[in-house]
Design a protein around this motif. Sequence first.
Motif, PDB file in Angstrom:
ATOM      1  N   ILE A 137       0.729  -1.151   0.128  1.00  0.00           N
ATOM      2  CA  ILE A 137      -0.036  -0.035  -0.020  1.00  0.00           C
ATOM      3  C   ILE A 137       0.991   1.304   0.128  1.00  0.00           C
ATOM      4  O   ILE A 137       0.350   2.128  -0.535  1.00  0.00           O
ATOM      5  N   PHE A 138       2.053   1.180   0.623  1.00  0.00           N
ATOM      6  CA  PHE A 138       2.706   2.375   0.544  1.00  0.00           C
ATOM      7  C   PHE A 138       3.584   2.773  -0.893  1.00  0.00           C
ATOM      8  O   PHE A 138       3.538   3.788  -1.336  1.00  0.00           O
ATOM      9  N   SER A 139       3.648   1.897  -1.724  1.00  0.00           N
ATOM     10  CA  SER A 139       4.267   2.131  -2.944  1.00  0.00           C
ATOM     11  C   SER A 139       2.974   2.541  -3.991  1.00  0.00           C
ATOM     12  O   SER A 139       3.228   3.378  -4.404  1.00  0.00           O
ATOM     13  N   LEU A 170       1.251  12.510   2.624  1.00  0.00           N
ATOM     14  CA  LEU A 170       1.521  12.115   4.059  1.00  0.00           C
ATOM     15  C   LEU A 170       0.950  10.724   3.953  1.00  0.00           C
ATOM     16  O   LEU A 170       0.548  10.092   5.265  1.00  0.00           O
ATOM     17  N   SER A 171       1.262   9.753   3.170  1.00  0.00           N
ATOM     18  CA  SER A 171       1.004   8.534   3.061  1.00  0.00           C
ATOM     19  C   SER A 171       2.347   7.604   3.643  1.00  0.00           C
ATOM     20  O   SER A 171       2.142   7.353   4.901  1.00  0.00           O
ATOM     21  N   GLN A 172       3.053   7.316   2.703  1.00  0.00           N
ATOM     22  CA  GLN A 172       4.317   6.431   3.403  1.00  0.00           C
ATOM     23  C   GLN A 172       4.908   6.882   4.392  1.00  0.00           C
ATOM     24  O   GLN A 172       5.336   8.230   4.286  1.00  0.00           O
ATOM     25  N   GLY A 173       5.594   6.453   5.183  1.00  0.00           N
ATOM     26  CA  GLY A 173       6.155   6.903   6.335  1.00  0.00           C
ATOM     27  C   GLY A 173       7.589   7.165   6.119  1.00  0.00           C
ATOM     28  O   GLY A 173       8.624   6.088   6.481  1.00  0.00           O
ATOM     29  N   TYR A 174       7.975   8.336   5.624  1.00  0.00           N
ATOM     30  CA  TYR A 174       9.165   8.887   5.740  1.00  0.00           C
ATOM     31  C   TYR A 174       9.504  10.375   5.832  1.00  0.00           C
ATOM     32  O   TYR A 174       8.456  11.011   5.396  1.00  0.00           O
ATOM     33  N   ALA A 200      -1.066  -4.463  11.343  1.00  0.00           N
ATOM     34  CA  ALA A 200       0.501  -4.804  11.364  1.00  0.00           C
ATOM     35  C   ALA A 200       1.037  -4.252  10.264  1.00  0.00           C
ATOM     36  O   ALA A 200       0.586  -4.391   8.923  1.00  0.00           O
ATOM     37  N   TYR A 201       2.402  -3.816  10.285  1.00  0.00           N
ATOM     38  CA  TYR A 201       3.378  -3.694   9.243  1.00  0.00           C
ATOM     39  C   TYR A 201       3.213  -4.814   8.284  1.00  0.00           C
ATOM     40  O   TYR A 201       3.198  -5.926   8.467  1.00  0.00           O
ATOM     41  N   ASP A 202       3.377  -4.284   6.884  1.00  0.00           N
ATOM     42  CA  ASP A 202       2.744  -5.288   5.902  1.00  0.00           C
ATOM     43  C   ASP A 202       3.954  -6.437   5.479  1.00  0.00           C
ATOM     44  O   ASP A 202       3.752  -6.981   4.692  1.00  0.00           O
ATOM     45  N   HIS A 210       3.435   1.731  17.938  1.00  0.00           N
ATOM     46  CA  HIS A 210       2.829   0.902  17.005  1.00  0.00           C
ATOM     47  C   HIS A 210       2.270   1.605  15.778  1.00  0.00           C
ATOM     48  O   HIS A 210       1.638   2.694  15.878  1.00  0.00           O
ATOM     49  N   ASN A 211       2.817   1.069  14.597  1.00  0.00           N
ATOM     50  CA  ASN A 211       2.414   1.502  13.269  1.00  0.00           C
ATOM     51  C   ASN A 211       1.223   0.600  12.801  1.00  0.00           C
ATOM     52  O   ASN A 211       1.447  -0.664  12.739  1.00  0.00           O
ATOM     53  N   PRO A 212       0.043   1.081  12.506  1.00  0.00           N
ATOM     54  CA  PRO A 212      -0.173   2.435  12.138  1.00  0.00           C
ATOM     55  C   PRO A 212      -0.959   3.397  13.176  1.00  0.00           C
ATOM     56  O   PRO A 212      -1.419   4.303  13.414  1.00  0.00           O
ATOM     57  N   VAL A 272      11.096  -0.219  15.892  1.00  0.00           N
ATOM     58  CA  VAL A 272      11.614   0.760  14.969  1.00  0.00           C
ATOM     59  C   VAL A 272      11.163   2.332  15.567  1.00  0.00           C
ATOM     60  O   VAL A 272      12.307   3.112  15.194  1.00  0.00           O
ATOM     61  N   TYR A 273      10.212   2.688  16.142  1.00  0.00           N
ATOM     62  CA  TYR A 273       9.953   3.906  16.577  1.00  0.00           C
ATOM     63  C   TYR A 273      10.237   4.067  18.164  1.00  0.00           C
ATOM     64  O   TYR A 273       9.614   4.897  18.760  1.00  0.00           O
ATOM     65  N   GLU A 274      11.198   3.542  18.655  1.00  0.00           N
ATOM     66  CA  GLU A 274      11.735   3.488  19.811  1.00  0.00           C
ATOM     67  C   GLU A 274      11.870   4.791  20.692  1.00  0.00           C
ATOM     68  O   GLU A 274      11.602   5.015  21.717  1.00  0.00           O
ATOM     69  N   GLY A 303      16.997   4.378  10.058  1.00  0.00           N
ATOM     70  CA  GLY A 303      16.333   5.139   9.039  1.00  0.00           C
ATOM     71  C   GLY A 303      15.122   5.834   9.844  1.00  0.00           C
ATOM     72  O   GLY A 303      14.908   7.062   9.504  1.00  0.00           O
ATOM     73  N   LYS A 304      14.682   5.413  10.760  1.00  0.00           N
ATOM     74  CA  LYS A 304      13.489   6.445  11.290  1.00  0.00           C
ATOM     75  C   LYS A 304      14.011   7.189  12.599  1.00  0.00           C
ATOM     76  O   LYS A 304      13.488   8.241  12.719  1.00  0.00           O
ATOM     77  N   THR A 305      15.209   6.605  12.916  1.00  0.00           N
ATOM     78  CA  THR A 305      15.774   7.376  14.134  1.00  0.00           C
ATOM     79  C   THR A 305      16.435   8.651  13.629  1.00  0.00           C
ATOM     80  O   THR A 305      16.549   9.753  14.148  1.00  0.00           O
ATOM     81  N   TYR A 348       5.367   8.250  13.874  1.00  0.00           N
ATOM     82  CA  TYR A 348       5.294   9.628  13.481  1.00  0.00           C
ATOM     83  C   TYR A 348       4.066   9.621  12.464  1.00  0.00           C
ATOM     84  O   TYR A 348       3.715  10.182  11.544  1.00  0.00           O
ATOM     85  N   PHE A 349       3.041   8.808  13.093  1.00  0.00           N
ATOM     86  CA  PHE A 349       1.538   8.701  12.289  1.00  0.00           C
ATOM     87  C   PHE A 349       0.532   9.236  13.271  1.00  0.00           C
ATOM     88  O   PHE A 349       0.437   8.994  14.495  1.00  0.00           O
ATOM     89  N   GLN A 350      -0.322   9.742  12.757  1.00  0.00           N
ATOM     90  CA  GLN A 350      -1.657  10.244  13.286  1.00  0.00           C
ATOM     91  C   GLN A 350      -2.806   9.437  12.747  1.00  0.00           C
ATOM     92  O   GLN A 350      -3.032   9.599  11.276  1.00  0.00           O
ATOM     93  N   LEU A 399      -7.885   6.837   8.241  1.00  0.00           N
ATOM     94  CA  LEU A 399      -6.817   7.131   7.630  1.00  0.00           C
ATOM     95  C   LEU A 399      -5.772   7.360   8.351  1.00  0.00           C
ATOM     96  O   LEU A 399      -5.782   8.153   9.415  1.00  0.00           O
ATOM     97  N   ARG A 400      -4.291   7.085   7.869  1.00  0.00           N
ATOM     98  CA  ARG A 400      -3.284   7.442   8.714  1.00  0.00           C
ATOM     99  C   ARG A 400      -2.656   8.365   7.823  1.00  0.00           C
ATOM    100  O   ARG A 400      -2.324   8.275   6.716  1.00  0.00           O
ATOM    101  N   PHE A 401      -2.087   9.416   8.519  1.00  0.00           N
ATOM    102  CA  PHE A 401      -1.380  10.583   8.056  1.00  0.00           C
ATOM    103  C   PHE A 401      -0.018  10.596   8.729  1.00  0.00           C
ATOM    104  O   PHE A 401       0.190  10.359   9.973  1.00  0.00           O
TER     105      PHE A 401
HETATM  106  N1  GLN Z   1       6.903   1.890   7.421  1.00  0.00           N
HETATM  107  C1  GLN Z   1       6.553   2.605   6.576  1.00  0.00           C
HETATM  108  C2  GLN Z   1       5.221   3.073   6.462  1.00  0.00           C
HETATM  109  O1  GLN Z   1       4.595   2.673   7.657  1.00  0.00           O
HETATM  110  C3  GLN Z   1       6.828   2.239   4.997  1.00  0.00           C
HETATM  111  C4  GLN Z   1       7.949   1.397   4.629  1.00  0.00           C
HETATM  112  C5  GLN Z   1       7.807   0.819   3.366  1.00  0.00           C
HETATM  113  O2  GLN Z   1       7.418   1.639   2.504  1.00  0.00           O
HETATM  114  N2  GLN Z   1       8.140  -0.354   3.278  1.00  0.00           N
HETATM  115  O3  GLN Z   1       4.921   4.205   5.840  1.00  0.00           O
END
Ligand code: GLN
Length: 385
Positions: free
Chosen positions: A18-20, A34-38, A123-125, A172-174, A203-205, A234-236, A318-320, A363-365
Amino acid sequence: MATVSNISSKLPKHETSIFSVMSKMAYEHDAVNLSQGYPNFDTDKRLKELVYEAMLDGYNQYAPLAGIALLREQIVNKIESLHGKKYDKKTEITVTNGATQALYLAITAFVNPGDEVIVLKPAYDSYEPAIKLNGGIPVLVQLEGEEYKLNFDSIKQKISSKTRMLIINTPHNPSGNVFSNAEMLQLEKLLEGTDIILLSDEVYEHITFDEAKHHSASAFPNLSKRAIICASFGKTFHNTGWKMGYCVAPEELMAEIWKVMEVNVFCVHHPTQRAFAKYLETPKHYLELGEFYQEKRDTFLNLIKDTAFKAIPSKGTYFQLLDYSEISNESDVEFSRKLIKEFGIASIPVSVFNKDQVDYRQLRFCFAKTNETLEKAAEILKKIK
Ligand code: GLN
Ligand code: PMP
């Protein structure tokens, strides 16, 4: 004409992440993403210089399989100072190609065909495909209620003689939920007397807000003895594209992970390891991250307070999540696509991470964005009624 005709897919039902999908749509529609988490701001220039300096200094050949000693030492010291658990820098740590590889190594090392792995949804995919590629069976348990809380009875009911592993993710993501000390103690109790391996995705420690604190599995002796803990630089350090992370685990577990690491990539990018080893000498580089993102979360929540979206403030990551049930009854997948195409803002529909794709109209932002981007996003969200 296909070159080979009898391909038997190992993941026949796998869909593109879904991120791609959402990032591509955002790009095509020139939407505020505000979709993919970066983060859409850069990593520290000094850190980039350190990578380059390491290259100039000649650290351009293979690193040791587990990672360079200097970096392993920095990481075990960081964990000891934050959580009081001293991992052995020689035998209990591996530097990996991001947390995704650490998770994959852990699952591949221990999940045999027919083994069950309990996955807490949403859960993370990457978890479920990794389990399936190894012949394992994901057993899904939904986190419950508006705040996506753990229900220990539901987890207990799913434990069987085939349960090899339980995967947790805190912060926890999301959902933005953070497991409490009491919940970690309950988890300890739940796993007592079992042979279940705990795969703890942390990862979001460093990203927690208000009174929420990160409680690492490493801080609980009866969890750490069975835990593989995964983390992401990457997250930190705002460089998700560098794909650097690590995992720590008791020696007997790490020995099995090394067997997979050796045939998988052998080792990860050497000069970047030198750079992180140096950068970690300054703890404020990660200790101030929570405060940094708290300001972003508060800015975002403040900017959108007069919109028709409803929010329970995220406690970490970093998600809301935003609830749009007062605006539309469309499915979250349809609604998120509409927001990109008609309003020019991209988010992630939460149902794709949920058990049975249950849709709570959320929705996750991602608020790891410059204030300018957050302001643009809020202007758009105000128009959606
Ligand atoms: N973890 C990131 C997110 O939740 C995306 C990572 C990825 O694109 N594989 O948005
Ligand atoms: N776990 C979770 C919960 C995540 O959100 C992410 C996202 N990026 C990862 C693991 C992967 O981290 P990395 O980019 O270091 O592979």
